[in-house]
Motif scaffolding. Structure first.
Motif, mmCIF file in Angstrom:
data_model
loop_
_atom_site.group_PDB
_atom_site.id
_atom_site.type_symbol
_atom_site.label_atom_id
_atom_site.label_comp_id
_atom_site.label_asym_id
_atom_site.label_seq_id
_atom_site.Cartn_x
_atom_site.Cartn_y
_atom_site.Cartn_z
ATOM 1 N N ARG A 39 0.840 -1.195 0.000
ATOM 2 C CA ARG A 39 0.000 0.000 0.000
ATOM 3 C C ARG A 39 0.879 1.251 0.000
ATOM 4 O O ARG A 39 0.611 2.219 -0.708
ATOM 5 C CB ARG A 39 -0.931 0.001 1.201
ATOM 6 C CG ARG A 39 -1.835 1.233 1.234
ATOM 7 C CD ARG A 39 -2.798 1.202 2.377
ATOM 8 N NE ARG A 39 -2.075 1.084 3.634
ATOM 9 C CZ ARG A 39 -2.639 0.786 4.787
ATOM 10 N NH1 ARG A 39 -3.928 0.564 4.849
ATOM 11 N NH2 ARG A 39 -1.922 0.705 5.882
ATOM 12 N N ALA A 40 1.962 1.217 0.775
ATOM 13 C CA ALA A 40 2.875 2.360 0.824
ATOM 14 C C ALA A 40 3.567 2.563 -0.525
ATOM 15 O O ALA A 40 3.810 3.703 -0.936
ATOM 16 C CB ALA A 40 3.910 2.172 1.934
ATOM 17 N N VAL A 41 3.876 1.486 -1.229
ATOM 18 C CA VAL A 41 4.466 1.601 -2.571
ATOM 19 C C VAL A 41 3.476 2.279 -3.519
ATOM 20 O O VAL A 41 3.847 3.181 -4.282
ATOM 21 C CB VAL A 41 4.888 0.214 -3.109
ATOM 22 C CG1 VAL A 41 5.229 0.289 -4.587
ATOM 23 C CG2 VAL A 41 6.060 -0.335 -2.323
ATOM 24 N N ALA A 42 2.214 1.866 -3.457
ATOM 25 C CA ALA A 42 1.192 2.480 -4.316
ATOM 26 C C ALA A 42 1.042 3.966 -4.000
ATOM 27 O O ALA A 42 0.957 4.802 -4.905
ATOM 28 C CB ALA A 42 -0.144 1.753 -4.146
ATOM 29 N N ILE A 43 1.033 4.313 -2.720
ATOM 30 C CA ILE A 43 0.911 5.717 -2.317
ATOM 31 C C ILE A 43 2.137 6.506 -2.773
ATOM 32 O O ILE A 43 2.017 7.627 -3.283
ATOM 33 C CB ILE A 43 0.706 5.825 -0.796
ATOM 34 C CG1 ILE A 43 -0.682 5.292 -0.424
ATOM 35 C CG2 ILE A 43 0.885 7.259 -0.315
ATOM 36 C CD1 ILE A 43 -0.899 5.119 1.062
ATOM 37 N N GLY A 44 3.327 5.930 -2.606
ATOM 38 C CA GLY A 44 4.556 6.612 -3.010
ATOM 39 C C GLY A 44 4.588 6.919 -4.492
ATOM 40 O O GLY A 44 4.894 8.046 -4.905
ATOM 41 N N SER A 73 8.490 18.712 -4.385
ATOM 42 C CA SER A 73 7.838 18.407 -3.108
ATOM 43 C C SER A 73 7.090 17.079 -3.166
ATOM 44 O O SER A 73 7.194 16.251 -2.252
ATOM 45 C CB SER A 73 6.874 19.529 -2.732
ATOM 46 O OG SER A 73 7.556 20.737 -2.566
ATOM 47 N N PHE A 74 6.339 16.868 -4.229
ATOM 48 C CA PHE A 74 5.610 15.612 -4.368
ATOM 49 C C PHE A 74 6.566 14.428 -4.548
ATOM 50 O O PHE A 74 6.321 13.343 -4.034
ATOM 51 C CB PHE A 74 4.633 15.688 -5.538
ATOM 52 C CG PHE A 74 3.304 16.276 -5.178
ATOM 53 C CD1 PHE A 74 2.227 15.467 -4.877
ATOM 54 C CD2 PHE A 74 3.124 17.649 -5.127
ATOM 55 C CE1 PHE A 74 0.996 16.003 -4.546
ATOM 56 C CE2 PHE A 74 1.906 18.197 -4.800
ATOM 57 C CZ PHE A 74 0.830 17.379 -4.504
ATOM 58 N N THR A 75 7.648 14.637 -5.270
ATOM 59 C CA THR A 75 8.636 13.569 -5.441
ATOM 60 C C THR A 75 9.263 13.195 -4.110
ATOM 61 O O THR A 75 9.430 12.005 -3.799
ATOM 62 C CB THR A 75 9.723 13.994 -6.450
ATOM 63 O OG1 THR A 75 9.097 14.269 -7.701
ATOM 64 C CG2 THR A 75 10.753 12.907 -6.649
ATOM 65 N N ALA A 76 9.585 14.192 -3.298
ATOM 66 C CA ALA A 76 10.149 13.912 -1.973
ATOM 67 C C ALA A 76 9.156 13.136 -1.109
ATOM 68 O O ALA A 76 9.524 12.176 -0.417
ATOM 69 C CB ALA A 76 10.548 15.217 -1.285
ATOM 70 N N GLY A 77 7.889 13.517 -1.157
ATOM 71 C CA GLY A 77 6.867 12.788 -0.403
ATOM 72 C C GLY A 77 6.706 11.362 -0.896
ATOM 73 O O GLY A 77 6.534 10.429 -0.103
ATOM 74 N N GLY A 78 6.768 11.178 -2.206
ATOM 75 C CA GLY A 78 6.666 9.833 -2.771
ATOM 76 C C GLY A 78 7.830 8.946 -2.358
ATOM 77 O O GLY A 78 7.650 7.776 -2.010
ATOM 78 N N PHE A 79 9.039 9.512 -2.381
ATOM 79 C CA PHE A 79 10.195 8.722 -1.964
ATOM 80 C C PHE A 79 10.161 8.427 -0.469
ATOM 81 O O PHE A 79 10.632 7.376 -0.026
ATOM 82 C CB PHE A 79 11.497 9.394 -2.370
ATOM 83 C CG PHE A 79 11.856 9.157 -3.813
ATOM 84 C CD1 PHE A 79 12.008 7.880 -4.311
ATOM 85 C CD2 PHE A 79 12.019 10.218 -4.682
ATOM 86 C CE1 PHE A 79 12.324 7.650 -5.641
ATOM 87 C CE2 PHE A 79 12.334 10.014 -6.012
ATOM 88 C CZ PHE A 79 12.484 8.719 -6.500
ATOM 89 N N ALA A 80 9.590 9.321 0.319
ATOM 90 C CA ALA A 80 9.429 9.048 1.750
ATOM 91 C C ALA A 80 8.490 7.860 1.954
ATOM 92 O O ALA A 80 8.749 6.987 2.793
ATOM 93 C CB ALA A 80 8.902 10.281 2.472
ATOM 94 N N ALA A 81 7.408 7.801 1.188
ATOM 95 C CA ALA A 81 6.489 6.661 1.282
ATOM 96 C C ALA A 81 7.167 5.372 0.824
ATOM 97 O O ALA A 81 6.968 4.310 1.420
ATOM 98 C CB ALA A 81 5.230 6.931 0.463
ATOM 99 N N LEU A 82 7.976 5.451 -0.229
ATOM 100 C CA LEU A 82 8.705 4.262 -0.686
ATOM 101 C C LEU A 82 9.711 3.804 0.364
ATOM 102 O O LEU A 82 9.874 2.597 0.597
ATOM 103 C CB LEU A 82 9.403 4.542 -2.020
ATOM 104 C CG LEU A 82 8.492 4.719 -3.223
ATOM 105 C CD1 LEU A 82 9.296 5.150 -4.439
ATOM 106 C CD2 LEU A 82 7.730 3.442 -3.510
ATOM 107 N N LEU A 83 10.382 4.743 0.996
ATOM 108 C CA LEU A 83 11.316 4.398 2.066
ATOM 109 C C LEU A 83 10.580 3.738 3.215
ATOM 110 O O LEU A 83 11.045 2.730 3.765
ATOM 111 C CB LEU A 83 12.055 5.644 2.546
ATOM 112 C CG LEU A 83 13.099 5.442 3.631
ATOM 113 C CD1 LEU A 83 14.232 4.553 3.122
ATOM 114 C CD2 LEU A 83 13.637 6.782 4.102
ATOM 115 N N TYR A 84 9.422 4.259 3.579
ATOM 116 C CA TYR A 84 8.607 3.651 4.628
ATOM 117 C C TYR A 84 8.242 2.212 4.261
ATOM 118 O O TYR A 84 8.257 1.324 5.112
ATOM 119 C CB TYR A 84 7.342 4.482 4.863
ATOM 120 C CG TYR A 84 6.345 3.788 5.754
ATOM 121 C CD1 TYR A 84 6.510 3.783 7.132
ATOM 122 C CD2 TYR A 84 5.234 3.142 5.211
ATOM 123 C CE1 TYR A 84 5.596 3.145 7.954
ATOM 124 C CE2 TYR A 84 4.325 2.502 6.018
ATOM 125 C CZ TYR A 84 4.509 2.498 7.389
ATOM 126 O OH TYR A 84 3.601 1.853 8.189
#
Length: 102
Positions: A39-44, A73-84
């Motif tokens: 789910r976090a990958v999809a969100i990222g 900003s959106f890219t940073a948020g996406g990579f944060a979700a992928l890291l999570y």
């Protein structure tokens, strides 16, 4: 200023299509398995794709700096979700097998 508009539009379209497919497959896998990292990958990937599209639209509206800020900003948020997703734990299920003897 508009000499790169076609290249930017093509790159954002490619990002939308490929990132959207990754997001779709990750969401399908999450629904099938219930694994929260998927789910976090999809969100990222959703954040990354949304940032690309929104940044491109802002750029086409005429504000290049704001477009870059939105996309970054959106890219940073996406990579944060992928890291999570890499560090989140998948709930383990236990299968119990029983054998009936006569």
């Amino acid at each position: 200023m508009y000499e790169y508009t076609t290249i930017i539009a093509l790159a954002n379209t490619a990002t939308l299509v490929t990132g959207g497919l990754v997001m779709l497959f990750a969401h399908r896998a999450f629904r099938r398995t219930g694994a929260t990292p998927l789910r976090a990958v999809a969100i990222g990937f959703g954040f990354i794709v949304a940032g690309s599209v929104l940044g491109g639209l802002v750029h086409l509206a005429g504000d290049v700096a704001l477009g870059i800020a939105v996309q970054s900003s959106f890219t940073a948020g996406g990579f944060a979700a992928l890291l999570y997703s890499l560090y989140s734990k998948t709930p383990r299920t236990t299968t119990v097998r029983t054998r009936v003897t006569k």
